[in-house]
Design a protein around this motif. Structure first.
Motif, PDB file in Angstrom:
ATOM      1  N   MET A 121       4.822  -7.021   3.613  1.00 38.73           N
ATOM      2  CA  MET A 121       5.657  -5.896   3.216  1.00 38.73           C
ATOM      3  C   MET A 121       5.592  -5.739   1.696  1.00 38.73           C
ATOM      4  N   THR A 122       5.540  -4.508   1.258  1.00 40.97           N
ATOM      5  CA  THR A 122       5.550  -4.197  -0.159  1.00 40.97           C
ATOM      6  C   THR A 122       6.799  -3.408  -0.470  1.00 40.97           C
ATOM      7  N   ARG A 123       7.533  -3.789  -1.520  1.00 38.10           N
ATOM      8  CA  ARG A 123       8.747  -3.079  -1.911  1.00 38.10           C
ATOM      9  C   ARG A 123       8.482  -2.392  -3.240  1.00 38.10           C
ATOM     10  N   LEU A 124       8.648  -1.051  -3.240  1.00 35.96           N
ATOM     11  CA  LEU A 124       8.390  -0.245  -4.432  1.00 35.96           C
ATOM     12  C   LEU A 124       9.551   0.717  -4.625  1.00 35.96           C
ATOM     13  N   LEU A 125      10.158   0.709  -5.814  1.00 35.37           N
ATOM     14  CA  LEU A 125      11.254   1.629  -6.093  1.00 35.37           C
ATOM     15  C   LEU A 125      12.263   1.662  -4.959  1.00 35.37           C
ATOM     16  N   ASP A 126      12.559   0.515  -4.391  1.00 33.11           N
ATOM     17  CA  ASP A 126      13.482   0.359  -3.272  1.00 33.11           C
ATOM     18  C   ASP A 126      12.931   0.967  -1.990  1.00 33.11           C
ATOM     19  N   LEU A 127      11.630   1.163  -1.909  1.00 32.59           N
ATOM     20  CA  LEU A 127      10.959   1.566  -0.677  1.00 32.59           C
ATOM     21  C   LEU A 127      10.297   0.333  -0.091  1.00 32.59           C
ATOM     22  N   THR A 128      10.183   0.307   1.214  1.00 32.25           N
ATOM     23  CA  THR A 128       9.459  -0.784   1.863  1.00 32.25           C
ATOM     24  C   THR A 128       8.417  -0.182   2.781  1.00 32.25           C
ATOM     25  N   ILE A 129       7.229  -0.756   2.758  1.00 29.13           N
ATOM     26  CA  ILE A 129       6.150  -0.335   3.645  1.00 29.13           C
ATOM     27  C   ILE A 129       5.240  -1.535   3.863  1.00 29.13           C
ATOM     28  N   LEU A 178       1.640  -2.840   4.429  1.00 26.51           N
ATOM     29  CA  LEU A 178       0.247  -2.436   4.260  1.00 26.51           C
ATOM     30  C   LEU A 178      -0.670  -3.461   4.917  1.00 26.51           C
ATOM     31  N   PRO A 179      -1.880  -3.048   5.289  1.00 27.37           N
ATOM     32  CA  PRO A 179      -2.805  -4.016   5.897  1.00 27.37           C
ATOM     33  C   PRO A 179      -3.072  -5.183   4.948  1.00 27.37           C
ATOM     34  N   PRO A 180      -3.074  -6.388   5.489  1.00 26.41           N
ATOM     35  CA  PRO A 180      -3.363  -7.549   4.631  1.00 26.41           C
ATOM     36  C   PRO A 180      -4.783  -7.468   4.080  1.00 26.41           C
ATOM     37  N   ARG A 181      -4.966  -8.007   2.920  1.00 28.85           N
ATOM     38  CA  ARG A 181      -6.256  -8.099   2.229  1.00 28.85           C
ATOM     39  C   ARG A 181      -6.786  -6.760   1.704  1.00 28.85           C
ATOM     40  N   TRP A 182      -6.049  -5.681   1.868  1.00 28.47           N
ATOM     41  CA  TRP A 182      -6.474  -4.429   1.232  1.00 28.47           C
ATOM     42  C   TRP A 182      -6.100  -4.525  -0.238  1.00 28.47           C
ATOM     43  N   ARG A 183      -7.011  -4.105  -1.116  1.00 30.37           N
ATOM     44  CA  ARG A 183      -6.741  -4.110  -2.562  1.00 30.37           C
ATOM     45  C   ARG A 183      -5.678  -3.062  -2.864  1.00 30.37           C
ATOM     46  N   ARG A 184      -4.779  -3.398  -3.780  1.00 33.37           N
ATOM     47  CA  ARG A 184      -3.655  -2.514  -4.093  1.00 33.37           C
ATOM     48  C   ARG A 184      -3.532  -2.286  -5.574  1.00 33.37           C
ATOM     49  N   ARG A 185      -3.125  -1.080  -5.911  1.00 36.83           N
ATOM     50  CA  ARG A 185      -2.777  -0.744  -7.295  1.00 36.83           C
ATOM     51  C   ARG A 185      -1.708   0.334  -7.235  1.00 36.83           C
ATOM     52  N   SER A 186      -1.094   0.581  -8.367  1.00 38.90           N
ATOM     53  CA  SER A 186      -0.079   1.637  -8.413  1.00 38.90           C
ATOM     54  C   SER A 186      -0.113   2.307  -9.783  1.00 38.90           C
ATOM     55  N   ASP A 187       0.443   3.496  -9.824  1.00 35.23           N
ATOM     56  CA  ASP A 187       0.563   4.265 -11.064  1.00 35.23           C
ATOM     57  C   ASP A 187       1.830   5.112 -10.941  1.00 35.23           C
ATOM     58  N   GLY A 214       3.215   9.244 -10.020  1.00 34.74           N
ATOM     59  CA  GLY A 214       3.664   9.452  -8.651  1.00 34.74           C
ATOM     60  C   GLY A 214       2.972   8.618  -7.592  1.00 34.74           C
ATOM     61  N   VAL A 215       2.054   7.738  -7.985  1.00 30.98           N
ATOM     62  CA  VAL A 215       1.359   6.893  -7.010  1.00 30.98           C
ATOM     63  C   VAL A 215       2.122   5.572  -6.906  1.00 30.98           C
ATOM     64  N   LEU A 216       2.864   5.428  -5.823  1.00 29.54           N
ATOM     65  CA  LEU A 216       3.642   4.207  -5.636  1.00 29.54           C
ATOM     66  C   LEU A 216       2.739   3.048  -5.239  1.00 29.54           C
ATOM     67  N   VAL A 217       1.781   3.325  -4.386  1.00 33.69           N
ATOM     68  CA  VAL A 217       0.786   2.310  -4.037  1.00 33.69           C
ATOM     69  C   VAL A 217      -0.461   3.010  -3.492  1.00 33.69           C
ATOM     70  N   HIS A 218      -1.604   2.474  -3.886  1.00 34.32           N
ATOM     71  CA  HIS A 218      -2.901   2.923  -3.385  1.00 34.32           C
ATOM     72  C   HIS A 218      -3.566   1.661  -2.855  1.00 34.32           C
ATOM     73  N   ALA A 219      -3.767   1.610  -1.544  1.00 27.96           N
ATOM     74  CA  ALA A 219      -4.375   0.436  -0.912  1.00 27.96           C
ATOM     75  C   ALA A 219      -5.717   0.841  -0.321  1.00 27.96           C
ATOM     76  N   ARG A 220      -6.708   0.003  -0.533  1.00 29.21           N
ATOM     77  CA  ARG A 220      -8.064   0.322  -0.067  1.00 29.21           C
ATOM     78  C   ARG A 220      -8.658  -0.909   0.613  1.00 29.21           C
ATOM     79  N   ALA A 221      -9.310  -0.661   1.754  1.00 26.02           N
ATOM     80  CA  ALA A 221      -9.986  -1.737   2.464  1.00 26.02           C
ATOM     81  C   ALA A 221     -11.146  -2.251   1.613  1.00 26.02           C
ATOM     82  N   GLY A 222     -11.411  -3.531   1.710  1.00 26.47           N
ATOM     83  CA  GLY A 222     -12.551  -4.096   0.994  1.00 26.47           C
ATOM     84  C   GLY A 222     -13.850  -3.654   1.649  1.00 26.47           C
ATOM     85  N   GLY A 223     -14.835  -3.364   0.861  1.00 26.67           N
ATOM     86  CA  GLY A 223     -16.131  -2.962   1.386  1.00 26.67           C
ATOM     87  C   GLY A 223     -16.142  -1.509   1.853  1.00 26.67           C
TER      88      GLY A 223
END
Length: 147
Positions: A1-9, A11-20, A24-33
């Motif tokens: 679980m990821t908590r952002l600005l009091d949001l919870t979601i 995300l798939p494990p092992r997906w790379r994550r970043r935010s801005d 307005g980008v709370l989280v951007h998760a991308r599968a490896g490969g």
């Protein structure tokens, strides 16, 4: 679980994550490969101020996507409740370079804050990821500080 600005979601494990959050980008998760379809599956959770109701906000967003995305085709749209919250779902096709993509969006309006979860994958791999995207959307919890 990821908590952002009091949001919870969840995300798939092992997906790379970043935010801005400043953009307005709370989280951007991308599968490896990158699978054979040529585009790495990704999930993006965004927020933005909204001065309209949920349906009008999404109509305007779809009109904007139609102008910005090459080959935009709204394939499905529905308004319903997901885990007890009103949500608008949309699935649309588009292209990026030579890649044929499918995106699914779930959009919630919490007070005057619009939250959109977008899952995007190569069209050929959509069947492999649509359940993943739906499962992630079902874990969305807005928290108390969003509005």
């Amino acid at each position: 679980m990821t908590r952002l600005l009091d949001l919870t979601i969840a995300l798939p494990p092992r997906w790379r994550r970043r935010s801005d959050p400043e953009h307005g980008v709370l989280v951007h998760a991308r599968a490896g490969g990158v699978p054979a379809g040529g585009a790495a599956p990704e999930l993006v959770l965004r927020c933005a101020p909204v001065d309209d109701d949920l349906a009008a906000w999404r109509r305007a967003a779809h009109a904007e996507l139609e102008q910005r995305l090459v080959g935009f085709d709204l394939e499905d749209e529905d308004a319903f409740e997901l885990v007890g919250r009103p949500v608008i779902y949309a699935r649309f096709g588009h292209r990026l370079g030579l890649a044929e993509l499918v995106s699914e969006q779930w959009s919630w309006l919490i007070g005057r804050t619009g939250i959109t979860l977008t899952g995007t994958v190569a069209r050929d791999e959509y069947a492999d990821y649509c359940d993943v995207f739906e499962a992630v959307a079902a874990t969305f919890e807005p928290g108390s500080r969003v509005a």
